[in-house]
Design a protein around this motif. Structure first.
Motif, PDB file in Angstrom:
ATOM      1  N   ARG A 107       3.950   5.904  -5.445  1.00 20.11           N
ATOM      2  CA  ARG A 107       4.037   5.943  -6.862  1.00 20.11           C
ATOM      3  C   ARG A 107       2.944   6.852  -7.484  1.00 20.11           C
ATOM      4  O   ARG A 107       3.173   7.648  -8.309  1.00 20.11           O
ATOM      5  CB  ARG A 107       3.820   4.608  -7.473  1.00 20.11           C
ATOM      6  N   LYS A 108       1.902   6.624  -6.713  1.00 17.05           N
ATOM      7  CA  LYS A 108       0.757   7.381  -7.141  1.00 17.05           C
ATOM      8  C   LYS A 108       1.017   9.030  -6.937  1.00 17.05           C
ATOM      9  O   LYS A 108       0.836   9.856  -7.850  1.00 17.05           O
ATOM     10  CB  LYS A 108      -0.669   7.257  -6.373  1.00 17.05           C
ATOM     11  N   ASN A 109       1.470   9.199  -5.659  1.00 22.14           N
ATOM     12  CA  ASN A 109       1.881  10.754  -5.439  1.00 22.14           C
ATOM     13  C   ASN A 109       3.018  11.194  -6.187  1.00 22.14           C
ATOM     14  O   ASN A 109       3.054  12.392  -6.649  1.00 22.14           O
ATOM     15  CB  ASN A 109       2.172  10.881  -4.193  1.00 22.14           C
ATOM     16  N   CYS A 110       3.985  10.394  -6.382  1.00 21.42           N
ATOM     17  CA  CYS A 110       5.241  10.955  -7.377  1.00 21.42           C
ATOM     18  C   CYS A 110       4.863  11.171  -8.627  1.00 21.42           C
ATOM     19  O   CYS A 110       5.375  12.323  -9.300  1.00 21.42           O
ATOM     20  CB  CYS A 110       6.263   9.965  -6.978  1.00 21.42           C
ATOM     21  N   PHE A 111       4.149  10.355  -9.024  1.00 21.14           N
ATOM     22  CA  PHE A 111       3.945  10.475 -10.452  1.00 21.14           C
ATOM     23  C   PHE A 111       2.769  11.547 -10.887  1.00 21.14           C
ATOM     24  O   PHE A 111       2.564  11.840 -12.228  1.00 21.14           O
ATOM     25  CB  PHE A 111       3.813   9.302 -11.111  1.00 21.14           C
ATOM     26  N   SER A 112       1.900  11.550 -10.059  1.00 23.93           N
ATOM     27  CA  SER A 112       1.026  12.654 -10.068  1.00 23.93           C
ATOM     28  C   SER A 112       1.467  14.099 -10.009  1.00 23.93           C
ATOM     29  O   SER A 112       0.664  15.092 -10.322  1.00 23.93           O
ATOM     30  CB  SER A 112      -0.192  12.579  -9.234  1.00 23.93           C
ATOM     31  N   ARG A 116       2.370   1.778  -3.581  1.00 23.54           N
ATOM     32  CA  ARG A 116       1.279   2.161  -4.594  1.00 23.54           C
ATOM     33  C   ARG A 116       1.167   3.692  -4.192  1.00 23.54           C
ATOM     34  O   ARG A 116       0.848   4.409  -5.173  1.00 23.54           O
ATOM     35  CB  ARG A 116       0.053   1.395  -4.247  1.00 23.54           C
ATOM     36  N   ASN A 117       1.024   3.930  -2.846  1.00 22.27           N
ATOM     37  CA  ASN A 117       0.686   5.586  -2.561  1.00 22.27           C
ATOM     38  C   ASN A 117       1.745   6.479  -2.987  1.00 22.27           C
ATOM     39  O   ASN A 117       1.546   7.553  -3.472  1.00 22.27           O
ATOM     40  CB  ASN A 117       0.460   5.934  -1.003  1.00 22.27           C
ATOM     41  N   GLU A 171       1.683  15.777  -6.991  1.00 19.92           N
ATOM     42  CA  GLU A 171       1.008  16.231  -5.818  1.00 19.92           C
ATOM     43  C   GLU A 171       1.956  16.980  -4.617  1.00 19.92           C
ATOM     44  O   GLU A 171       1.809  17.917  -4.262  1.00 19.92           O
ATOM     45  CB  GLU A 171       0.117  15.259  -5.245  1.00 19.92           C
ATOM     46  N   ASN A 214       0.594  -1.258   0.060  1.00 17.37           N
ATOM     47  CA  ASN A 214       0.022  -0.022  -0.195  1.00 17.37           C
ATOM     48  C   ASN A 214       0.934   1.261   0.031  1.00 17.37           C
ATOM     49  O   ASN A 214       0.502   2.216  -0.814  1.00 17.37           O
ATOM     50  CB  ASN A 214      -0.949  -0.070   1.229  1.00 17.37           C
TER      51      ASN A 214
END
Length: 85
Positions: A65-70, A62-63, A72, A59
């Motif tokens: 990766r999501k934050n780095c690539f978005s 996943r978070n 934010e 988890n």
């Protein structure tokens, strides 16, 4: 004869106490034999904890990766590192 009777009663009481202790220990021994071994219980708990760690790690990855690539965590568009832009 009174002395012998008292000694007999004292020994009889000691025997009854010993018999009670033996019965208690036999019961405890049976519990230990029928229940899971301490090592097995620890290994089972370890497996559960390892699965929990894997889930948390997954988890978190996943978070991240999501934050780095978005973007934010980098101040959004048009801003450089440290708020410059």
């Amino acid at each position: 004869m009174g002395k012998l009777e008292r000694e007999r009663d004292a020994v009889g009481g000691g025997v009854k106490t010993s018999e009670k202790k033996v019965a208690e220990r036999e019961g405890r021994l049976e519990e230990l034999r029928s229940g899971p071994l301490a090592k097995e219980a620890v290994e089972k708990e370890r497996g559960v904890l390892e699965e929990d760690v894997k889930k948390v790690f997954s988890n978190n990855c996943r978070n991240i990766r999501k934050n780095c690539f978005s973007g934010e965590n980098f101040g959004g568009e048009g801003e450089g590192v440290g708020g410059e832009g």
